[in-house]
Write an enzyme that holds these catalytic residues in place. Structure first.
Site, PDB file in Angstrom:
ATOM      1  N   SER A   1     -42.383  20.364  23.061  1.00 23.93           N
ATOM      2  CA  SER A   1     -43.338  21.160  22.299  1.00 23.93           C
ATOM      3  C   SER A   1     -42.779  21.430  20.889  1.00 23.93           C
ATOM      4  CB  SER A   1     -43.650  22.452  23.066  1.00 23.93           C
ATOM      5  OG  SER A   1     -44.756  23.111  22.527  1.00 23.93           O
TER       6      SER A   1
ATOM      7  N   ARG B   1     -50.436  36.168  24.315  1.00 22.28           N
ATOM      8  CA  ARG B   1     -49.779  35.418  25.367  1.00 22.28           C
ATOM      9  C   ARG B   1     -50.784  34.890  26.394  1.00 22.28           C
ATOM     10  NH1 ARG B   1     -45.341  32.418  26.420  1.00 22.28           N
ATOM     11  NH2 ARG B   1     -44.605  32.671  28.535  1.00 22.28           N
TER      12      ARG B   1
ATOM     13  N   ASP C   1     -51.949  17.371  29.557  1.00 23.69           N
ATOM     14  CA  ASP C   1     -51.611  18.271  28.436  1.00 23.69           C
ATOM     15  C   ASP C   1     -52.719  18.176  27.398  1.00 23.69           C
ATOM     16  OD1 ASP C   1     -50.540  19.630  26.286  1.00 23.69           O
ATOM     17  OD2 ASP C   1     -48.643  18.525  26.265  1.00 23.69           O
TER      18      ASP C   1
ATOM     19  N   HIS D   1     -49.619  21.276  29.498  1.00 24.86           N
ATOM     20  CA  HIS D   1     -48.509  21.301  28.547  1.00 24.86           C
ATOM     21  C   HIS D   1     -47.222  21.799  29.200  1.00 24.86           C
ATOM     22  CE1 HIS D   1     -46.744  21.345  24.587  1.00 24.86           C
ATOM     23  NE2 HIS D   1     -46.467  22.628  24.651  1.00 24.86           N
ATOM     24  N   ASP D   2     -47.366  22.724  30.136  1.00 25.83           N
ATOM     25  CA  ASP D   2     -46.211  23.278  30.845  1.00 25.83           C
ATOM     26  C   ASP D   2     -45.415  22.237  31.618  1.00 25.83           C
ATOM     27  OD1 ASP D   2     -46.056  25.877  30.125  1.00 25.83           O
ATOM     28  OD2 ASP D   2     -46.813  26.722  32.001  1.00 25.83           O
TER      29      ASP D   2
END
Lengths: 382, 382
Positions: A157, A227, A322, A355-356
């Protein structure tokens, strides 16, 4: 922590601090007169100082990438799955350096640090950081550690953007560059999500234009909102469906404005946890660094030209689900490297986590990372 | 407004109000004792009262779908591109009814209306609405207008969910059902975005638990944030790239926490505009109606079974770059209809605009809508 330190863990680690008194000129035009960087190391630096790997962290990351600080730790470092003896980033062979970036809130100089010129926390007056500033500060850390050339610079990232920047700004100082789940620059949609997150923070009345410490408060709600939003973009639609579906929080619909679905409960919890541990000004700064990142802008927007001086081998990895930095964004980097005739391996890894995924020990992912870092063509890799 | 009313415009229109004194039992278990619906009509109802088309609006929509209220109007109604003489929904042939849903803030009874039992605005005490409640209230409006059976019920997004619900709850009261850019239910990701939007509103200190009128204020910032976030999900990554790219707001980077990129400026403007004209409690209510929508839940989660009693022809339309309700979600509806052996036409329209595409006069889209509504097999279509 498990009752015993696992054999493939780096075990107990202790953060160290490096101090820098030479002023650091920044992309913004401002200068940081002096600063400190907190970092951890795993494994042993060899006599030639040639086996070091630098880990660059993502938006809310920090230096604690592997192992444990103390027996009471519930979790090891954030990339423990990939760093350790026998793991993809093998500490039996490599000396791994992981730092908290400037502007962070985990021990490196940042908005929560005391500004020596005022005796107060920097707060919103801390200079905005660009990825190139971080890379410059990391190069100075390498100087202090006596590391002329990294065996590899690795990041996911925003960390992948730093790895890429290393290959552009210090082409002779890394042999391999691993760019995971990244992009050569943010799209308008990426920037838009960041802007909503920033507005959530700055609209919180407890933000006080960033001077919340002076008001003895914290913009918890705004940071939690930011968040929550970020979190949605880290997960895939599929993984959220798998994890929560339309499961109800209380087993039935209540038809009120409280939480109805599990996913709402999960997000609120994530937001609250984060707002207890992260600094709002740092969050703003990190999102800005993401927005600004666009190394090709200095090369007439020719990414290939921008990468033309690089001397390292590249591994670019993306994950199928992602959508924050989709595989097509990684391919932009790959295509630019190919046009510049640079050695690059690319793999899109089939993974449901969005994405994680870059934080998960997905076998295909771990395996290619390990193989790339242990390439037999590099005599001093072992 | 243009200097002259265009020939294909419905021209000046005047909203009308229908009053209902029969209590409306709601999905939530609560009851609305009396209420009003504001609506507009375009075209002429024929003697058989068989040429009526109902338009259902989306999250922030309202009754003003076509034409102008006055010469000073900057814009016509929200679906003016598709409603008018000779247009896809042809007012030369059809009598078009467009209402503001219950819980709305444009004239139908909703949170900003005065609760007759207290003399104060309903505010947060206005009952939560489910799509089935809206459809029931729309059926009562049809009763008042003497319309036994709609020629068609048409809607995009949340409006498409209402159209679908009509075919389930009142199978004999519509001949055609047009479901555009919709889904049979929200995913966890959809709900998550709604939850962040709601948290943005309820976290605004000016929200006052929904009693902002009592405090003579409005949760503008929270509502603006919610709209900014919503807006990102209405556009495609591509359309944002096309529209804004990484264009700078002031022509250069300033390295501060103000607006740097055009897209930030655009979003803030959209958010501010919206927060001046929309009610926060209504926004919460509309997002909740979206979350709750899941008609198959009453049929053991068998969507096909749920649609088995429908008697109308269906047109389901999706847009290639819509990621809020992606084509795959529309196909879930189509597959369920096919399994139930219902007549359904489906088209995924190639369009760069994302979810918002349903509001644009895309030729292929307009053309199929027009053809479906003028099908020669329906003798009373003209």
């Amino acid at each position: 922590m498990p009752s015993e330190i696992p054999a493939d863990s780096v075990g107990y680690v202790e953060p160290q601090i490096a101090y820098f008194n030479e002023p650091l000129p920044l992309r913004s035009g401002r200068t940081l007169d002096s600063y400190q960087l907190v970092y951890e190391t795993y494994g042993t630096l060899n006599a030639q100082r040639s086996n070091a790997i630098l880990i660059c962290h993502a938006l809310s990351g920090h230096h604690h990438a592997a192992g444990y600080h103390q027996a009471s730790d519930k979790k090891p470092g954030w990339w423990n799955e990939c760093i350790g003896p026998g793991k993809a980033i093998d500490t039996n062979h490599y000396f791994v350096v992981s730092l908290n970036n400037l502007g962070g809130c985990h021990g490196s100089t940042g908005p929560i640090s005391i500004d020596p010129s005022t005796g107060e926390p920097f707060g919103p007056e801390f200079p905005i950081m660009a990825v190139r500033d971080w890379v410059k500060s990391q190069a100075r850390l390498a100087d202090q550690l006596g590391i002329d050339c990294w065996q590899a610079v690795v990041g996911g990232s925003l960390g992948g953007m730093q790895a890429m920047r290393w290959s552009i700004d210090y082409p002779s100082r890394l042999k391999k560059c691993v760019i995971i789940a990244a992009a050569p620059k943010l799209t308008a949609q990426n920037i838009a999500f960041n802007e909503v997150a920033r507005q959530a923070i700055t609209s919180d009345p407890d933000f006080h234009a960033g001077y919340y410490f002076k008001h003895q408060t914290l913009p918890r709600k705004g940071l939690a909102l930011a968040r929550m939003l970020g979190h949605i973009t880290y997960l895939s639609d599929d993984s959220m469906r798998e994890k929560f579906g339309r499961d109800l929080a209380t087993g039935k619909l209540n038809f009120n404005y409280e939480i109805e679905f599990e996913v709402e409960s999960y997000l609120r919890y994530q937001g609250e946890q984060f707002s207890d541990t992260f600094d709002a000004n740092t969050y703003l700064l990190m999102t800005k660094a993401l927005d600004y990142y666009d190394p090709a802008a200095d090369f007439d927007h020719d990414l290939s030209q921008c990468l033309s001086k690089s001397q390292c081998k590249f591994l670019v990895l993306s994950f199928s689900t992602d959508w924050r930095f989709a595989p097509v964004r990684s391919k932009e980097i790959v295509n630019a490297l190919l046009r510049a005739q640079k050695p690059v391996s690319y793999l899109e890894i089939d993974a449901p986590q969005g994405h994680d995924a870059f934080l998960f020990p997905i076998p295909e992912y771990v395996s290619i990372l390990q193989k790339f870092l242990a390439h037999p063509g590099e005599p001093d890799a072992h």
